[in-house]
Scaffold this active site. Structure first.
Site, PDB file in Angstrom:
ATOM      1  N   LYS A 141       4.938   8.658  37.419  1.00  0.00           N
ATOM      2  CA  LYS A 141       4.346   8.673  38.741  1.00  0.00           C
ATOM      3  C   LYS A 141       3.778  10.050  39.036  1.00  0.00           C
ATOM      4  O   LYS A 141       4.393  11.073  38.742  1.00  0.00           O
ATOM      5  CB  LYS A 141       5.404   8.302  39.777  1.00  0.00           C
ATOM      6  CG  LYS A 141       4.864   8.201  41.188  1.00  0.00           C
ATOM      7  CD  LYS A 141       5.974   7.775  42.136  1.00  0.00           C
ATOM      8  CE  LYS A 141       5.436   7.660  43.557  1.00  0.00           C
ATOM      9  NZ  LYS A 141       6.504   7.267  44.492  1.00  0.00           N
TER      10      LYS A 141
ATOM     11  N   GLU B 285      -5.815  -0.588  22.364  1.00  0.00           N
ATOM     12  CA  GLU B 285      -5.637  -0.124  20.987  1.00  0.00           C
ATOM     13  C   GLU B 285      -4.902  -1.169  20.153  1.00  0.00           C
ATOM     14  O   GLU B 285      -5.256  -1.417  18.990  1.00  0.00           O
ATOM     15  CB  GLU B 285      -4.864   1.191  20.969  1.00  0.00           C
ATOM     16  CG  GLU B 285      -4.596   1.712  19.559  1.00  0.00           C
ATOM     17  CD  GLU B 285      -3.658   2.904  19.528  1.00  0.00           C
ATOM     18  OE1 GLU B 285      -3.526   3.511  18.445  1.00  0.00           O
ATOM     19  OE2 GLU B 285      -3.048   3.219  20.565  1.00  0.00           O
TER      20      GLU B 285
ATOM     21  N   ARG C 263     -11.825 -15.637 -13.006  1.00  0.00           N
ATOM     22  CA  ARG C 263     -10.800 -15.357 -14.021  1.00  0.00           C
ATOM     23  C   ARG C 263     -10.274 -16.666 -14.604  1.00  0.00           C
ATOM     24  O   ARG C 263      -9.897 -17.582 -13.863  1.00  0.00           O
ATOM     25  CB  ARG C 263      -9.653 -14.568 -13.383  1.00  0.00           C
ATOM     26  CG  ARG C 263      -8.530 -14.215 -14.315  1.00  0.00           C
ATOM     27  CD  ARG C 263      -8.915 -13.121 -15.273  1.00  0.00           C
ATOM     28  NE  ARG C 263      -7.749 -12.601 -15.973  1.00  0.00           N
ATOM     29  CZ  ARG C 263      -7.807 -11.701 -16.937  1.00  0.00           C
ATOM     30  NH1 ARG C 263      -8.978 -11.183 -17.285  1.00  0.00           N
ATOM     31  NH2 ARG C 263      -6.713 -11.276 -17.547  1.00  0.00           N
TER      32      ARG C 263
ATOM     33  N   GLN D  57      -0.897  -9.389  -5.953  1.00  0.00           N
ATOM     34  CA  GLN D  57      -0.119 -10.211  -6.880  1.00  0.00           C
ATOM     35  C   GLN D  57      -1.011 -11.192  -7.635  1.00  0.00           C
ATOM     36  O   GLN D  57      -0.845 -11.399  -8.838  1.00  0.00           O
ATOM     37  CB  GLN D  57       0.967 -10.961  -6.109  1.00  0.00           C
ATOM     38  CG  GLN D  57       2.053 -11.561  -6.979  1.00  0.00           C
ATOM     39  CD  GLN D  57       2.953 -10.494  -7.589  1.00  0.00           C
ATOM     40  OE1 GLN D  57       3.038  -9.374  -7.085  1.00  0.00           O
ATOM     41  NE2 GLN D  57       3.602 -10.834  -8.683  1.00  0.00           N
ATOM     42  N   CYS D  58      -1.961 -11.787  -6.951  1.00  0.00           N
ATOM     43  CA  CYS D  58      -2.846 -12.763  -7.592  1.00  0.00           C
ATOM     44  C   CYS D  58      -3.744 -12.106  -8.640  1.00  0.00           C
ATOM     45  O   CYS D  58      -4.045 -12.711  -9.676  1.00  0.00           O
ATOM     46  CB  CYS D  58      -3.710 -13.461  -6.538  1.00  0.00           C
ATOM     47  SG  CYS D  58      -2.848 -14.749  -5.610  1.00  0.00           S
ATOM     48  N   LEU D  59      -4.172 -10.879  -8.366  1.00  0.00           N
ATOM     49  CA  LEU D  59      -5.049 -10.202  -9.307  1.00  0.00           C
ATOM     50  C   LEU D  59      -4.292  -9.489 -10.409  1.00  0.00           C
ATOM     51  O   LEU D  59      -4.903  -8.986 -11.361  1.00  0.00           O
ATOM     52  CB  LEU D  59      -5.948  -9.207  -8.561  1.00  0.00           C
ATOM     53  CG  LEU D  59      -7.271  -9.762  -8.019  1.00  0.00           C
ATOM     54  CD1 LEU D  59      -7.046 -10.837  -6.964  1.00  0.00           C
ATOM     55  CD2 LEU D  59      -8.143  -8.651  -7.447  1.00  0.00           C
TER      56      LEU D  59
ATOM     57  N   GLY E   6      -2.748  -6.908 -12.740  1.00  0.00           N
ATOM     58  CA  GLY E   6      -3.067  -5.514 -13.017  1.00  0.00           C
ATOM     59  C   GLY E   6      -4.342  -5.049 -12.336  1.00  0.00           C
ATOM     60  O   GLY E   6      -4.442  -3.901 -11.891  1.00  0.00           O
TER      61      GLY E   6
ATOM     62  N   THR F 225       5.429   0.733  16.783  1.00  0.00           N
ATOM     63  CA  THR F 225       6.043   0.128  15.604  1.00  0.00           C
ATOM     64  C   THR F 225       6.383  -1.337  15.867  1.00  0.00           C
ATOM     65  O   THR F 225       6.459  -1.787  17.019  1.00  0.00           O
ATOM     66  CB  THR F 225       7.338   0.866  15.230  1.00  0.00           C
ATOM     67  OG1 THR F 225       8.283   0.716  16.309  1.00  0.00           O
ATOM     68  CG2 THR F 225       7.076   2.350  14.988  1.00  0.00           C
TER      69      THR F 225
END
Length: 210
Positions: A2, A66, A92, A161-163, A165, A190
């Protein structure tokens, strides 16, 4: 807060300068981060932001904006990762077939898309009609960032994870998106702060949900 007022300190004002540069950040490396140093800065009354004593409204309202913005950034991260996964799954091949034909890959892509679309609907709904004359948008500003921040990082993790390396190195950029996504669970509040805020607001004002 205030009777606290907010003033704009502009670049070039005597006594205001950048301090130590913060380097080696996990992500968001294109955004410079540094300490701000204020030493005897004279700020004119014309630099008052909002009304006298209105700092709480300005700062809390901007914090809510924000949080919605960070949620939208998470949407962009998730969208890019899904596009990469979808394209890579067609290109792939393993055992003579595109890896996108296999169930585990399909699970990752389809769940990521569904979660992205749920987050997109939440972001658009929250951003549609905010009351900028107050800071009464907290429940969904917290909620949309809580959901989308976690969702964006989860989708980026699936993309890595799918790709395999290739996901772990920079060529397809999903590892950078994962690092960028981590900020959304920290910056602007947070996840733990969102839990606290939302539980408080639900108890006080939302015994019945619309």
């Amino acid at each position: 807060m205030k009777d606290v007022s907010l003033f704009l300190v502009e670049k070039g004002m005597p006594g205001f300068e950048l301090g130590q540069q913060i380097k080696d950040k996990c992500g968001m490396r294109a955004s410079p981060t540094a300490e701000l140093s204020f030493a005897g800065v004279n700020v004119p009354s014309a630099n008052l932001v909002g009304e006298v004593g209105g700092a709480a409204l300005c700062m809390m309202r901007n914090l809510e904006i924000e949080r919605v913005t960070l949620a939208a950034m998470s949407l962009g991260i998730a969208r890019r990762c899904i596009e990469v996964m979808n394209r890579y799954g067609n290109e792939r091949k393993a055992f003579g077939s595109p890896i996108g034909d296999y169930g585990q890959y399909q699970k990752a892509v389809s769940e990521s898309y569904a979660e992205y679309m749920a987050g997109r609907a939440y972001v658009y709904s929250t951003a549609l009609n905010p009351d900028l004359s107050s800071y009464g948008n907290g429940l969904d500003a917290d909620g949309v960032k809580l959901y989308c921040g976690d969702m964006g990082k989860r989708v980026a993790d699936r993309a890595i994870q799918c790709l395999g390396g290739y996901g772990y190195v920079g060529e397809y950029q999903v590892e950078r998106l994962w690092r960028d996504a981590k900020l959304m669970e920290i910056g602007g509040g947070t996840n733990e702060a969102h839990h606290k805020n939302m539980a408080r607001d639900l108890r006080r004002h939302h015994q019945t949900l619309h």
